[in-house]
Design a protein around this motif. Structure first.
Motif, mmCIF file in Angstrom:
data_model
loop_
_atom_site.group_PDB
_atom_site.id
_atom_site.type_symbol
_atom_site.label_atom_id
_atom_site.label_comp_id
_atom_site.label_asym_id
_atom_site.label_seq_id
_atom_site.Cartn_x
_atom_site.Cartn_y
_atom_site.Cartn_z
ATOM 1 N N HIS A 206 0.884 -1.170 -0.026
ATOM 2 C CA HIS A 206 0.057 -0.091 0.108
ATOM 3 C C HIS A 206 1.095 1.287 -0.121
ATOM 4 N N PHE A 207 0.412 2.233 -0.708
ATOM 5 C CA PHE A 207 1.392 3.440 -1.043
ATOM 6 C C PHE A 207 1.184 4.504 0.272
ATOM 7 N N ALA A 208 2.081 4.991 0.698
ATOM 8 C CA ALA A 208 1.714 6.024 1.892
ATOM 9 C C ALA A 208 2.916 7.062 1.522
ATOM 10 N N ILE B 279 8.080 10.649 1.453
ATOM 11 C CA ILE B 279 8.889 11.851 1.665
ATOM 12 C C ILE B 279 9.985 11.804 2.583
ATOM 13 N N ALA B 280 9.896 11.027 3.652
ATOM 14 C CA ALA B 280 11.143 10.967 4.732
ATOM 15 C C ALA B 280 12.332 10.356 4.129
ATOM 16 N N ALA B 281 12.064 9.081 3.064
ATOM 17 C CA ALA B 281 13.040 8.474 2.760
ATOM 18 C C ALA B 281 13.578 9.371 1.591
ATOM 19 N N GLY B 282 12.857 10.260 0.829
ATOM 20 C CA GLY B 282 13.583 11.015 -0.163
ATOM 21 C C GLY B 282 14.528 12.145 0.492
ATOM 22 N N VAL B 283 14.101 12.703 1.419
ATOM 23 C CA VAL B 283 14.710 13.546 2.317
ATOM 24 C C VAL B 283 16.059 12.945 2.873
ATOM 25 N N LEU B 284 15.995 11.841 3.667
ATOM 26 C CA LEU B 284 17.423 11.080 3.699
ATOM 27 C C LEU B 284 18.087 10.687 2.857
ATOM 28 N N LEU C 259 9.236 -1.935 5.653
ATOM 29 C CA LEU C 259 8.748 -2.375 6.844
ATOM 30 C C LEU C 259 7.717 -3.331 6.576
ATOM 31 N N PRO C 260 6.467 -2.903 5.947
ATOM 32 C CA PRO C 260 5.057 -3.602 6.056
ATOM 33 C C PRO C 260 5.494 -5.120 5.465
ATOM 34 N N TRP C 261 6.425 -5.270 4.619
ATOM 35 C CA TRP C 261 6.825 -6.479 3.770
ATOM 36 C C TRP C 261 7.621 -7.297 4.859
#
Length: 556
Positions: free
Chosen positions: A401-403, A408-413, A451-453
């Motif tokens: 599922h997309f969130a 956004i947090a992963a892109g900033v990091l 994490l969900p996977w």
């Protein structure tokens, strides 16, 4: 005009952000995972639920392999945060708090332990804070620490106690009363977490260092060690005395399993080889830098900054070689002296070695980050199809599922990582900073995007609930055979299923029997009038399967 490069060591705020990115992701938001995480959460769950805080228990049975300190902290977190977080997330936050304390004490210890070299730090371009940061980053960068730092395990409290003790050792020559307090509380906390064997390496180092270091043959050093012993004694006596008064049998079981069992085992060549081979990757890159520190200090006057961690490392390595069964957790205490040794040599690291480590860290974690992003795209879109098919094969039934927020947090990091490797100064500090930041990036991206996977395949929640629904409303006694500690903890936590283990040799007359065996083998089942009424396992897990049998009623 070229843009200015970022200064290293990192300033206080960027360093705190790096620590937070390394530590916080993965502490909450997922179920207990096999195996150590589930065991720790299961014991804390029993403390919080039953209110008997004297001895750890796992799925109704006394757990004598550890002391109670971490489980007390985890149960307290579970009770205090119970209205805000799931109990397992709160318990895991307790482990994160212990690791945060460990990092703080390592920074302080690294800064204080090498103050005696401050007179030549100006010549080498370093200072006390930079040395402390180097020790902390080197500890954070140890490859084997990453996963265990995010589990609800007893060793997190052990690390915090030992780090406090090493900080106390750093204060011995100049601040004896503060040193004694830190030594006593740190060693006492480590003892209350894991037993007497856990504190033997620093104790040996404290007793042997005065023989090697003149500064420790002083009135102030003797006062510090005496104060430390006075503070330590209540930790050693109070809880064991209460346990012995409650039950001499339980005290004897704990005293043997958590203390004497390790010391009574002989050395094994296979175990020693396994320990050294595992430590080679588990403690990378701390161990090669620590070896360089020892080589660099070979002609210098003996100092506590070298003697204390070196003696503790040698003694700890000997104890780790005795550990049975084999595993990674006994190696965690070794990371502390390795980081303390390596931190003092980082400013003197040869330019070629520092650049090679920085380049290796930058390339390795950039590649891993790219692969995590590629896999995330495959989970959501099915492209590339081979990666998507492998993910489905490993965890059949998972639906992604997309969130927006994790994306956004992963892109900033990711952008911050690119800026770090592109704009950092070319100093020896860059090597350990790149490695710690790269591990933080790898872990944070994994927890944000995958994490969900991961949780879908590692959680026992669905298996436990399916097992519970297959039982009668009043199941009575439930026997078990081959059920592991992690599985017993997970079934108790998720479904309130507590079994009577047939391996203990106790007689029972249970109507139900739960058997765990390999999913690839068909076991005949229990002997006697039993009928299989359920079987199941985690999605994609081919290593274990659970089968539930009911006793058939005798014909009239």
């Amino acid at each position: 005009m070229a843009a200015p490069r970022a200064a290293l060591p990192l300033a206080r705020i960027p360093l705190l952000i790096l620590v937070a990115v390394w530590l916080l992701p993965g502490l909450i938001g997922h179920d207990p995972w096999k195996s150590d995480d589930a065991i720790g959460i299961g014991i804390a769950h029993q403390f919080a639920r039953d209110g008997d805080w004297l001895l750890p228990r796992l799925a109704g049975e006394h757990y004598a392999g550890d002391g109670p300190l971490f489980y007390w902290i985890a149960a307290a977190f579970a009770r205090l945060l119970g209205g805000l977080l799931a109990q397992h997330d709160a318990a895991r936050l307790a482990g994160g708090a212990c690791i945060a304390m460990t990092l703080g004490f390592m920074q302080l210890a690294g800064r204080a332990l090498h103050d005696d070299a401050r007179h030549d730090s100006d010549r080498r371009g370093g200072d006390g804070r930079g040395r402390g940061d180097s020790v902390m980053l080197l500890f954070m960068g140890c490859t084997g620490l990453l996963l265990h730092a995010h589990e609800a395990i007893n060793e997190t409290a052990l690390l915090a106690g030992l780090a406090c003790a090493y900080y106390g050792a750093a204060l011995v020559p100049k601040r004896p009363y503060a040193a004694g307090l830190a030594l006593g509380c740190g060693l006492g906390a480590a003892f209350l977490a894991s037993g007497l064997v856990a504190i033997l390496p620093p104790l040996v180092a404290l007793l042997a260092t005065p023989l090697l270091v003149p500064d420790w043959r002083s009135r102030g050093a003797a006062l510090a060690l005496a104060c430390g012993l006075a503070v330590l004694l209540p930790w050693l006596v109070l809880w064991p005395a209460l346990l012995s008064a409650r039950s001499p049998e339980l005290f004897g079981a704990w005293f043997y399993q958590a203390n004497l069992a390790v010391l009574t085992r002989g050395f094994s060549l296979d175990s020693t080889v396994y320990t050294l081979q595992t430590l080679a990757w588990f403690a990378f890159p701390a161990w090669p830098i620590a070896f360089w520190a020892l080589w660099d200090c070979r002609r210098k006057p003996r100092s506590a900054g070298v003697s204390v961690p070196l003696i503790a490392l040698i003694a700890g390595l000997g104890i780790a070689c005795l550990a049975r069964p084999r595993g990674e957790l006994p190696l965690l205490p070794l990371l502390l002296p390795l980081a303390l040794l390596g931190g003092q040599a980082l400013q003197d690291l040869r330019r070629g070695a520092a650049n090679a480590l920085a380049w290796f860290g930058g390339m390795t974690f950039s590649l891993l980050g790219g692969l995590i992003w590629l896999g995330y795209c495959a989970l959501l879109t099915g492209v590339p199809p081979r990666i998507a098919a492998n993910a489905t094969r490993i965890e059949p039934g998972f639906v992604a599922h997309f969130a927006w927020l994790p994306l956004i947090a992963a892109g900033v990091l990711t952008l911050a990582w690119i800026a770090l490797i592109a704009k950092s100064e070319h100093t020896p500090q860059r090597s350990v900073t790149f490695w710690a930041a790269g591990l933080a990036l790898f872990w944070a991206l994994t927890m944000l995007l995958w994490l969900p996977w991961i949780d879908y395949g590692k959680s026992y929640r669905r298996v436990a609930q399916a097992l519970r629904s297959s039982m009668p409303k009043q199941p009575g006694c439930i026997a078990s055979l081959g059920l592991g500690e992690a599985q017993r903890a997970a079934f108790d936590y998720h479904a309130g299923i507590v079994t009577a283990r047939t391996e203990l040799g106790e007689r029972h007359d249970c109507r139900l029997m739960l058997i765990q065996d390999s999913a690839s083998q068909r076991e005949p089942g229990p002997v006697g009038p039993w009928k299989k009424i359920w079987e199941g396992n985690r999605p994609g897990d081919r290593s274990e399967k659970f089968r539930l049998y009911a006793r058939e009623k005798a014909a009239p």
